[in-house]
Design a protein around this motif. Sequence first.
Motif, mmCIF file in Angstrom:
data_model
loop_
_atom_site.group_PDB
_atom_site.id
_atom_site.type_symbol
_atom_site.label_atom_id
_atom_site.label_comp_id
_atom_site.label_asym_id
_atom_site.label_seq_id
_atom_site.Cartn_x
_atom_site.Cartn_y
_atom_site.Cartn_z
ATOM 1 N N ARG A 90 39.339 37.375 45.507
ATOM 2 C CA ARG A 90 38.550 38.593 45.693
ATOM 3 C C ARG A 90 37.771 38.931 44.418
ATOM 4 N N ALA A 91 38.430 38.805 43.275
ATOM 5 C CA ALA A 91 37.770 39.116 42.002
ATOM 6 C C ALA A 91 36.633 38.155 41.724
ATOM 7 N N TRP A 92 36.845 36.869 41.971
ATOM 8 C CA TRP A 92 35.801 35.870 41.723
ATOM 9 C C TRP A 92 34.584 36.111 42.606
ATOM 10 N N LEU A 93 34.820 36.453 43.856
ATOM 11 C CA LEU A 93 33.700 36.660 44.778
ATOM 12 C C LEU A 93 32.947 37.956 44.495
ATOM 13 N N ALA A 94 33.622 38.907 43.840
ATOM 14 C CA ALA A 94 32.991 40.187 43.520
ATOM 15 C C ALA A 94 32.341 40.183 42.144
ATOM 16 N N ASN A 95 32.473 39.106 41.397
ATOM 17 C CA ASN A 95 32.047 39.099 39.991
ATOM 18 C C ASN A 95 30.543 38.959 39.807
ATOM 19 N N GLN A 96 29.815 38.617 40.888
ATOM 20 C CA GLN A 96 28.374 38.408 40.764
ATOM 21 C C GLN A 96 27.694 38.663 42.112
ATOM 22 N N PRO A 97 26.443 39.119 42.072
ATOM 23 C CA PRO A 97 25.698 39.287 43.323
ATOM 24 C C PRO A 97 25.220 37.938 43.841
ATOM 25 N N ALA A 98 24.851 37.908 45.097
ATOM 26 C CA ALA A 98 24.350 36.666 45.694
ATOM 27 C C ALA A 98 23.101 36.174 44.977
#
Length: 250
Positions: free
Chosen positions: A155-163
Amino acid sequence: MSIPNKPIVLVHGLFGSLNDPKILAAFGNAEIHAPDLIGYGRNRRANTGSLTLLDQARHIADFISGIGAGKVHLVGHSVGGAVSVLVARHFPELVESLTSVEGNLTLKDAFWSGQIAVKPDEEVARIVSGYQADPDAWIAGAGVQINEWTSSLARAWLANQPASTIKAQAKAVVAATGEAVYLDAIRSVLQSDIPVYLIAGRRSAEGWDVPDWANDLCTARLNIADTGHLMMAEDPAAFAAAVLTCLSYR
């Protein structure tokens, strides 16, 4: 296992960050840093419209200079491995050693970035949103066993940057690794006084496109047992031990 004589700087890949307490703690008493690249984490609001891999290398070089320790042991994972090659090539005065952890050494290695780079922005956003809707499935797809920590890490990795960062970074990687001068940079570093170590997960090692001459010229190569491309998520202790083992070579 001795403590390295210089700080270790971990450079993350296309998604996420290596600035996780469990990953960092695995390095024991070593001085360890895990900065965010441009467009990631605390830098997520940066303009990535014309981002290049050399921009990322300069960013890491500035971070290293800010530490004030002179040289560091640079460890780059996946896309971060490609960034780290350029740091070593253009800023050798800052690099005590270079460790590529399944770093993108050729355009073939950057196949996922190649797919993302040509997709419309809206489709990239849909792909990332799909991952975010089921983080466990996303990280499990890379061979990581799901538990409370790895679920939180996903969850943290996927939230760490915008698309938009994912798309910009993918384009930058493809542009850099697709040029012959990039392989020349790798060869130049391998032939320099900078020790170069290659680390892979044993399950994913066969798919890592390492030129024969790179295997021959590197200081040492290690494959981490029972792991794949996201070895630091599967077994942080084994990941740290592999890095520290490499840095103990003389």
